[in-house]
Design a protein around this motif. Structure first.
Motif, PDB file in Angstrom:
ATOM      1  N   VAL A   9     -21.617 -10.134 -12.379  1.00 34.89           N
ATOM      2  CA  VAL A   9     -21.151  -8.872 -11.801  1.00 34.89           C
ATOM      3  C   VAL A   9     -19.743  -9.030 -11.247  1.00 34.89           C
ATOM      4  CG1 VAL A   9     -21.514  -7.230  -9.898  1.00 34.89           C
ATOM      5  CG2 VAL A   9     -23.421  -7.885 -11.375  1.00 34.89           C
ATOM      6  N   ASN A  10     -19.471 -10.111 -10.533  1.00 32.65           N
ATOM      7  CA  ASN A  10     -18.120 -10.331 -10.005  1.00 32.65           C
ATOM      8  C   ASN A  10     -17.091 -10.332 -11.136  1.00 32.65           C
ATOM      9  OD1 ASN A  10     -19.033 -10.548  -7.377  1.00 32.65           O
ATOM     10  ND2 ASN A  10     -18.924 -12.774  -7.312  1.00 32.65           N
ATOM     11  N   ARG A  11     -17.387 -11.054 -12.200  1.00 32.60           N
ATOM     12  CA  ARG A  11     -16.443 -11.151 -13.318  1.00 32.60           C
ATOM     13  C   ARG A  11     -16.296  -9.822 -14.055  1.00 32.60           C
ATOM     14  NH1 ARG A  11     -18.490 -17.088 -15.296  1.00 32.60           N
ATOM     15  NH2 ARG A  11     -17.239 -18.269 -13.801  1.00 32.60           N
ATOM     16  N   LEU A  12     -17.405  -9.115 -14.262  1.00 33.65           N
ATOM     17  CA  LEU A  12     -17.344  -7.842 -14.963  1.00 33.65           C
ATOM     18  C   LEU A  12     -16.567  -6.792 -14.168  1.00 33.65           C
ATOM     19  CD1 LEU A  12     -20.962  -7.752 -16.394  1.00 33.65           C
ATOM     20  CD2 LEU A  12     -18.847  -7.937 -17.716  1.00 33.65           C
ATOM     21  N   ILE A  13     -16.781  -6.749 -12.863  1.00 37.62           N
ATOM     22  CA  ILE A  13     -16.062  -5.774 -12.035  1.00 37.62           C
ATOM     23  C   ILE A  13     -14.582  -6.140 -11.983  1.00 37.62           C
ATOM     24  CG2 ILE A  13     -15.778  -4.859  -9.691  1.00 37.62           C
ATOM     25  CD1 ILE A  13     -18.211  -3.727 -11.257  1.00 37.62           C
ATOM     26  N   ALA A  14     -14.261  -7.420 -11.881  1.00 39.91           N
ATOM     27  CA  ALA A  14     -12.855  -7.833 -11.899  1.00 39.91           C
ATOM     28  C   ALA A  14     -12.189  -7.397 -13.193  1.00 39.91           C
ATOM     29  CB  ALA A  14     -12.744  -9.345 -11.713  1.00 39.91           C
ATOM     30  N   SER A  15     -12.881  -7.577 -14.306  1.00 39.88           N
ATOM     31  CA  SER A  15     -12.310  -7.192 -15.593  1.00 39.88           C
ATOM     32  C   SER A  15     -12.153  -5.669 -15.687  1.00 39.88           C
ATOM     33  CB  SER A  15     -13.159  -7.784 -16.716  1.00 39.88           C
ATOM     34  OG  SER A  15     -13.823  -6.881 -17.465  1.00 39.88           O
ATOM     35  N   LEU A  16     -13.102  -4.904 -15.181  1.00 38.21           N
ATOM     36  CA  LEU A  16     -13.003  -3.450 -15.165  1.00 38.21           C
ATOM     37  C   LEU A  16     -11.777  -3.012 -14.357  1.00 38.21           C
ATOM     38  CD1 LEU A  16     -14.216  -0.573 -15.661  1.00 38.21           C
ATOM     39  CD2 LEU A  16     -15.462  -0.908 -13.531  1.00 38.21           C
ATOM     40  N   LEU A  17     -11.603  -3.601 -13.173  1.00 42.33           N
ATOM     41  CA  LEU A  17     -10.487  -3.229 -12.312  1.00 42.33           C
ATOM     42  C   LEU A  17      -9.137  -3.623 -12.905  1.00 42.33           C
ATOM     43  CD1 LEU A  17     -12.084  -4.146  -8.884  1.00 42.33           C
ATOM     44  CD2 LEU A  17     -11.605  -1.838  -9.754  1.00 42.33           C
ATOM     45  N   ARG A  18      -9.136  -4.635 -13.765  1.00 47.83           N
ATOM     46  CA  ARG A  18      -7.892  -5.030 -14.448  1.00 47.83           C
ATOM     47  C   ARG A  18      -7.628  -4.169 -15.675  1.00 47.83           C
ATOM     48  NH1 ARG A  18      -9.915 -10.501 -13.430  1.00 47.83           N
ATOM     49  NH2 ARG A  18     -10.721 -10.486 -15.556  1.00 47.83           N
ATOM     50  N   GLU A  38     -25.028 -27.301  -7.800  1.00 49.51           N
ATOM     51  CA  GLU A  38     -23.595 -27.436  -7.528  1.00 49.51           C
ATOM     52  C   GLU A  38     -22.774 -26.627  -8.533  1.00 49.51           C
ATOM     53  OE1 GLU A  38     -25.711 -30.097  -7.543  1.00 49.51           O
ATOM     54  OE2 GLU A  38     -25.718 -30.360  -5.365  1.00 49.51           O
ATOM     55  N   ASP A  39     -23.203 -26.630  -9.797  1.00 48.26           N
ATOM     56  CA  ASP A  39     -22.533 -25.834 -10.827  1.00 48.26           C
ATOM     57  C   ASP A  39     -22.665 -24.349 -10.502  1.00 48.26           C
ATOM     58  OD1 ASP A  39     -21.237 -25.131 -13.279  1.00 48.26           O
ATOM     59  OD2 ASP A  39     -23.175 -25.051 -14.310  1.00 48.26           O
ATOM     60  N   ALA A  40     -23.850 -23.916 -10.089  1.00 44.68           N
ATOM     61  CA  ALA A  40     -24.063 -22.511  -9.730  1.00 44.68           C
ATOM     62  C   ALA A  40     -23.140 -22.120  -8.577  1.00 44.68           C
ATOM     63  CB  ALA A  40     -25.526 -22.277  -9.354  1.00 44.68           C
ATOM     64  N   GLN A  41     -23.074 -22.975  -7.569  1.00 46.97           N
ATOM     65  CA  GLN A  41     -22.218 -22.687  -6.424  1.00 46.97           C
ATOM     66  C   GLN A  41     -20.755 -22.628  -6.840  1.00 46.97           C
ATOM     67  OE1 GLN A  41     -22.215 -25.646  -3.294  1.00 46.97           O
ATOM     68  NE2 GLN A  41     -21.392 -24.210  -1.813  1.00 46.97           N
ATOM     69  N   ALA A  42     -20.312 -23.568  -7.653  1.00 49.67           N
ATOM     70  CA  ALA A  42     -18.916 -23.597  -8.095  1.00 49.67           C
ATOM     71  C   ALA A  42     -18.562 -22.348  -8.899  1.00 49.67           C
ATOM     72  CB  ALA A  42     -18.652 -24.861  -8.917  1.00 49.67           C
ATOM     73  N   GLN A  43     -19.463 -21.933  -9.784  1.00 49.63           N
ATOM     74  CA  GLN A  43     -19.181 -20.741 -10.592  1.00 49.63           C
ATOM     75  C   GLN A  43     -19.210 -19.462  -9.751  1.00 49.63           C
ATOM     76  OE1 GLN A  43     -20.567 -20.187 -14.572  1.00 49.63           O
ATOM     77  NE2 GLN A  43     -21.268 -22.312 -14.721  1.00 49.63           N
ATOM     78  N   LEU A  44     -20.092 -19.422  -8.777  1.00 49.57           N
ATOM     79  CA  LEU A  44     -20.143 -18.256  -7.896  1.00 49.57           C
ATOM     80  C   LEU A  44     -18.857 -18.155  -7.083  1.00 49.57           C
ATOM     81  CD1 LEU A  44     -21.648 -15.817  -6.831  1.00 49.57           C
ATOM     82  CD2 LEU A  44     -22.819 -17.334  -5.219  1.00 49.57           C
ATOM     83  N   ILE A  45     -18.412 -19.262  -6.540  1.00 53.61           N
ATOM     84  CA  ILE A  45     -17.165 -19.266  -5.770  1.00 53.61           C
ATOM     85  C   ILE A  45     -15.984 -18.901  -6.665  1.00 53.61           C
ATOM     86  CG2 ILE A  45     -15.527 -20.769  -4.543  1.00 53.61           C
ATOM     87  CD1 ILE A  45     -18.053 -22.185  -3.361  1.00 53.61           C
ATOM     88  N   ALA A  46     -15.938 -19.454  -7.868  1.00 48.48           N
ATOM     89  CA  ALA A  46     -14.841 -19.149  -8.796  1.00 48.48           C
ATOM     90  C   ALA A  46     -14.832 -17.666  -9.161  1.00 48.48           C
ATOM     91  CB  ALA A  46     -14.946 -20.015 -10.052  1.00 48.48           C
ATOM     92  N   SER A  47     -16.008 -17.082  -9.380  1.00 49.07           N
ATOM     93  CA  SER A  47     -16.057 -15.657  -9.731  1.00 49.07           C
ATOM     94  C   SER A  47     -15.627 -14.800  -8.548  1.00 49.07           C
ATOM     95  CB  SER A  47     -17.455 -15.257 -10.215  1.00 49.07           C
ATOM     96  OG  SER A  47     -18.382 -15.211  -9.147  1.00 49.07           O
ATOM     97  N   ALA A  48     -15.978 -15.198  -7.339  1.00 52.50           N
ATOM     98  CA  ALA A  48     -15.558 -14.459  -6.144  1.00 52.50           C
ATOM     99  C   ALA A  48     -14.047 -14.574  -5.958  1.00 52.50           C
ATOM    100  CB  ALA A  48     -16.295 -14.976  -4.913  1.00 52.50           C
ATOM    101  N   GLN A  49     -13.488 -15.743  -6.244  1.00 52.25           N
ATOM    102  CA  GLN A  49     -12.038 -15.910  -6.152  1.00 52.25           C
ATOM    103  C   GLN A  49     -11.319 -15.061  -7.201  1.00 52.25           C
ATOM    104  OE1 GLN A  49     -11.936 -20.208  -6.404  1.00 52.25           O
ATOM    105  NE2 GLN A  49     -11.657 -20.402  -4.197  1.00 52.25           N
ATOM    106  N   GLU A  50     -11.879 -14.993  -8.413  1.00 52.88           N
ATOM    107  CA  GLU A  50     -11.309 -14.153  -9.461  1.00 52.88           C
ATOM    108  C   GLU A  50     -11.309 -12.688  -9.015  1.00 52.88           C
ATOM    109  OE1 GLU A  50     -12.316 -12.548 -13.966  1.00 52.88           O
ATOM    110  OE2 GLU A  50     -13.350 -14.335 -13.255  1.00 52.88           O
ATOM    111  N   LEU A  51     -12.411 -12.250  -8.450  1.00 53.39           N
ATOM    112  CA  LEU A  51     -12.510 -10.881  -7.966  1.00 53.39           C
ATOM    113  C   LEU A  51     -11.519 -10.642  -6.826  1.00 53.39           C
ATOM    114  CD1 LEU A  51     -13.892  -8.109  -7.983  1.00 53.39           C
ATOM    115  CD2 LEU A  51     -15.640  -9.094  -6.490  1.00 53.39           C
ATOM    116  N   ALA A  52     -11.418 -11.582  -5.906  1.00 53.48           N
ATOM    117  CA  ALA A  52     -10.490 -11.432  -4.780  1.00 53.48           C
ATOM    118  C   ALA A  52      -9.045 -11.338  -5.264  1.00 53.48           C
ATOM    119  CB  ALA A  52     -10.653 -12.606  -3.813  1.00 53.48           C
ATOM    120  N   GLU A  53      -8.677 -12.155  -6.227  1.00 56.10           N
ATOM    121  CA  GLU A  53      -7.317 -12.100  -6.765  1.00 56.10           C
ATOM    122  C   GLU A  53      -7.055 -10.757  -7.433  1.00 56.10           C
ATOM    123  OE1 GLU A  53      -4.671 -14.167  -6.371  1.00 56.10           O
ATOM    124  OE2 GLU A  53      -6.020 -15.136  -4.948  1.00 56.10           O
TER     125      GLU A  53
END
Length: 113
Positions: A9-18, A38-53
């Motif tokens: 959802v984070n990635r899809l919404i970021a892409s929609l907004l772009r 750890e992989d789940a946490q890393a990907q969740l944080i990365a997707s949140a950072q993508e959305l924040a940017e």
């Protein structure tokens, strides 16, 4: 599965907004797989950072703009709220699962209190 949906959802919404075409919107989209917690946490944080940017680059006009989402047309400000609501919903789901397993404490990030 909970973290996977949040990442998607984070990635899809970021892409929609772009202004990018939203992909994999079918209700049967595949579950995102993780190697471990750890992989789940890393990907969740990365997707949140993508959305924040993406959010940082939005103008006031972008928040008023009407976006075409699979659930209907909505203004940018409401699209942003979808991410918050989705994360909060899944935080509740994770807490319910933990409580059913015997953890009586309701866990939320300290910034949510």
């Amino acid at each position: 599965e909970q973290a996977g949906e949040c990442v998607q959802v984070n990635r899809l919404i970021a892409s929609l907004l772009r202004g990018e075409a939203m992909q994999n919107q079918a209700s049967g989209r595949p579950t995102l797989a993780f190697a471990d917690a750890e992989d789940a946490q890393a990907q969740l944080i990365a997707s949140a950072q993508e959305l924040a940017e993406t959010m940082k680059g939005l103008s006031d006009g972008d928040l008023q703009k009407v976006y075409s989402h699979p659930r209907g047309e909505m203004r940018g400000e409401n699209v942003l709220m979808m991410c918050l609501r989705n994360m909060a919903y899944h935080a509740g789901q994770a807490n319910l699962i933990q409580m059913l397993g015997g953890d009586a404490e309701f866990h939320v990030p300290p910034t949510w209190r």
